[in-house]
Design a protein around this motif. Sequence first.
Motif, short mmCIF file in Angstrom:
data_model
loop_
_atom_site.label_atom_id
_atom_site.label_comp_id
_atom_site.label_asym_id
_atom_site.label_seq_id
_atom_site.Cartn_x
_atom_site.Cartn_y
_atom_site.Cartn_z
N PRO A 195 -44.42 -112.10 -24.20
CA PRO A 195 -43.51 -112.07 -23.04
C PRO A 195 -42.34 -111.13 -23.29
O PRO A 195 -41.92 -110.92 -24.43
CB PRO A 195 -43.04 -113.52 -22.92
N TYR A 196 -41.80 -110.59 -22.21
CA TYR A 196 -40.62 -109.73 -22.29
C TYR A 196 -39.36 -110.58 -22.48
O TYR A 196 -38.44 -110.18 -23.15
CB TYR A 196 -40.52 -108.90 -21.01
N ARG A 197 -39.37 -111.79 -21.86
CA ARG A 197 -38.24 -112.69 -21.99
C ARG A 197 -38.73 -114.04 -22.48
O ARG A 197 -39.69 -114.59 -21.95
CB ARG A 197 -37.50 -112.86 -20.66
N LEU A 198 -38.05 -114.58 -23.51
CA LEU A 198 -38.40 -115.85 -24.11
C LEU A 198 -37.32 -116.89 -23.80
O LEU A 198 -36.13 -116.60 -23.85
CB LEU A 198 -38.53 -115.71 -25.63
N GLY A 199 -37.77 -118.13 -23.49
CA GLY A 199 -36.86 -119.24 -23.31
C GLY A 199 -37.09 -120.28 -24.38
O GLY A 199 -38.24 -120.58 -24.72
N VAL A 200 -36.00 -120.87 -24.92
CA VAL A 200 -36.10 -121.85 -25.99
C VAL A 200 -35.37 -123.11 -25.53
O VAL A 200 -34.20 -123.06 -25.13
CB VAL A 200 -35.48 -121.34 -27.30
N TYR A 201 -36.06 -124.27 -25.60
CA TYR A 201 -35.46 -125.56 -25.26
C TYR A 201 -35.50 -126.45 -26.49
O TYR A 201 -36.55 -126.62 -27.12
CB TYR A 201 -36.21 -126.22 -24.11
N LEU A 202 -34.33 -127.04 -26.84
CA LEU A 202 -34.23 -127.89 -28.02
C LEU A 202 -33.62 -129.22 -27.62
O LEU A 202 -32.55 -129.25 -27.01
CB LEU A 202 -33.35 -127.21 -29.08
N ASP A 203 -34.30 -130.33 -27.96
CA ASP A 203 -33.74 -131.67 -27.84
C ASP A 203 -33.69 -132.23 -29.25
O ASP A 203 -34.68 -132.75 -29.78
CB ASP A 203 -34.61 -132.54 -26.93
N HIS A 204 -32.51 -132.08 -29.90
CA HIS A 204 -32.39 -132.36 -31.33
C HIS A 204 -32.68 -133.81 -31.65
O HIS A 204 -33.43 -134.12 -32.60
CB HIS A 204 -30.97 -131.99 -31.79
N SER A 205 -32.13 -134.74 -30.88
CA SER A 205 -32.30 -136.15 -31.19
C SER A 205 -33.74 -136.60 -30.95
O SER A 205 -34.25 -137.50 -31.62
CB SER A 205 -31.34 -137.00 -30.34
N THR A 230 -41.71 -117.53 -13.00
CA THR A 230 -41.95 -118.92 -13.35
C THR A 230 -41.82 -119.06 -14.86
O THR A 230 -41.69 -118.07 -15.58
CB THR A 230 -43.36 -119.37 -12.91
N MET A 231 -41.84 -120.30 -15.34
CA MET A 231 -41.75 -120.57 -16.78
C MET A 231 -43.11 -121.10 -17.26
O MET A 231 -43.65 -122.05 -16.69
CB MET A 231 -40.64 -121.59 -17.08
N THR A 232 -43.62 -120.45 -18.33
CA THR A 232 -44.93 -120.84 -18.89
C THR A 232 -44.72 -121.30 -20.33
O THR A 232 -44.12 -120.57 -21.14
CB THR A 232 -45.92 -119.68 -18.85
#
Length: 432
Positions: free
Chosen positions: A378-388, A400-402
Amino acid sequence: MEARAEVLSCSICLELLKDPVTLNCGHSFCQVCVKGYWDSEGERNICQCPQCRRTFRRRPVLQKNVMLAELVEELQKTGLQAADLCYAGPEDVACDSCTGRKLKALKSCLVCLTSYCEQHLQPHLEAPAFRRHKLVQPSKQLQEILCPQHDKVKEIFCRTDQQVICQLCAVDQHKDHHIVSAAAERRERAKEVDQSRGRIQQRIQDREEELKMLQQEQKIIRDSADKAVKDSQETLQQLIQNLQRRMSDVEQQIRSRQKTEAAGVRGLQEQLEQEIAELKKKDAELQQLSLTDSHLVFLQNWSSLSEVLSKEPLTGRCYWEVERRGEVAVAVSYKNISRSGRESQFGDNDKSWALWCRDSGCSFTHNIITTDLSTVPPYRLGVYLDHSAGLLSFYSVSETMTLLHRVHTTFTQPLHAGLEVWSSSCEILKLN
């Protein structure tokens, strides 16, 4: 002090008495007026009272009337004119015998067909020759009382022709008609007038009651309007006070928010200034590295210099996006990751998790274990973190987000966002 106007006025000039004098007959005049009157009658060699016509053998000696003089003087002090009280106005019946300015008529004579003021009426009241004359209330229509044909007073009413007639008309043109006296007809008509007045007075009473009710209704409407205005004013005043308090609260909140945001901006400003300083330091290190002649030293130092862990630790829930050009690794890592050797590379240890994007494809690496991902880089990357929750997700971001890869684990330390760049460039677009 009150005085009748006819007592204080001269019957010759009809003005307020001046130097009043009284004759033997008891009538009073202005001294100048009575002398002038006698002087004009000098050819007849007689002296008469201008009012009652009493004759004197010789010209009387004129005596000043002290009482009348004092009354006139008192009236003059108050600015009143006694004769003005009895002068005839436009709506009054004037005395036919007065010369100059006429006085109000007191009675009208149906025999003389003349109206008299109180002064000129005296002969009708005192002389026997006038006792048979009929006196009535002053009238401007004396001529209408006489029959124009017989010049007699109309004293009879013809019920057949419904008109007032005289005695001669009754035995002539109105012979055999239903004839009654004018007084009798008036008594009958007076009964009808009284009945009409009774009905009118009843209507007046009814209308006055209606008017009273309307006035009460008006008062109710006015009181209701006044109360509504007062309530509205109180309500508006309360609203104004509430708005003022609310305005004060909002202003305090805005100022408080201003301080908080200003503090946050200052914090970000300090952070950016620190990052700029670190970047300048790293740029200087890279420049120095590029000037190194030894290939071995260059390669050994390149790996450590190509990795910008984030300064702030990531706890709770976080999301950020990275825009890449060329080969790049997007990672999260503990802060105590090794900063030299092979273990310093993201994913080649148990302290970091990295998604590698190359032109040939994408892969995920952790603790030297690599998993190839079947997706276009991908040209743009998204990162989601839920530490707990121990959740780490990587996304391809476009319209859209894949989901590219997801990790479920337990994080034992705060994490830091990491980037590793190889012959390329990248930019963090947003960090929430």
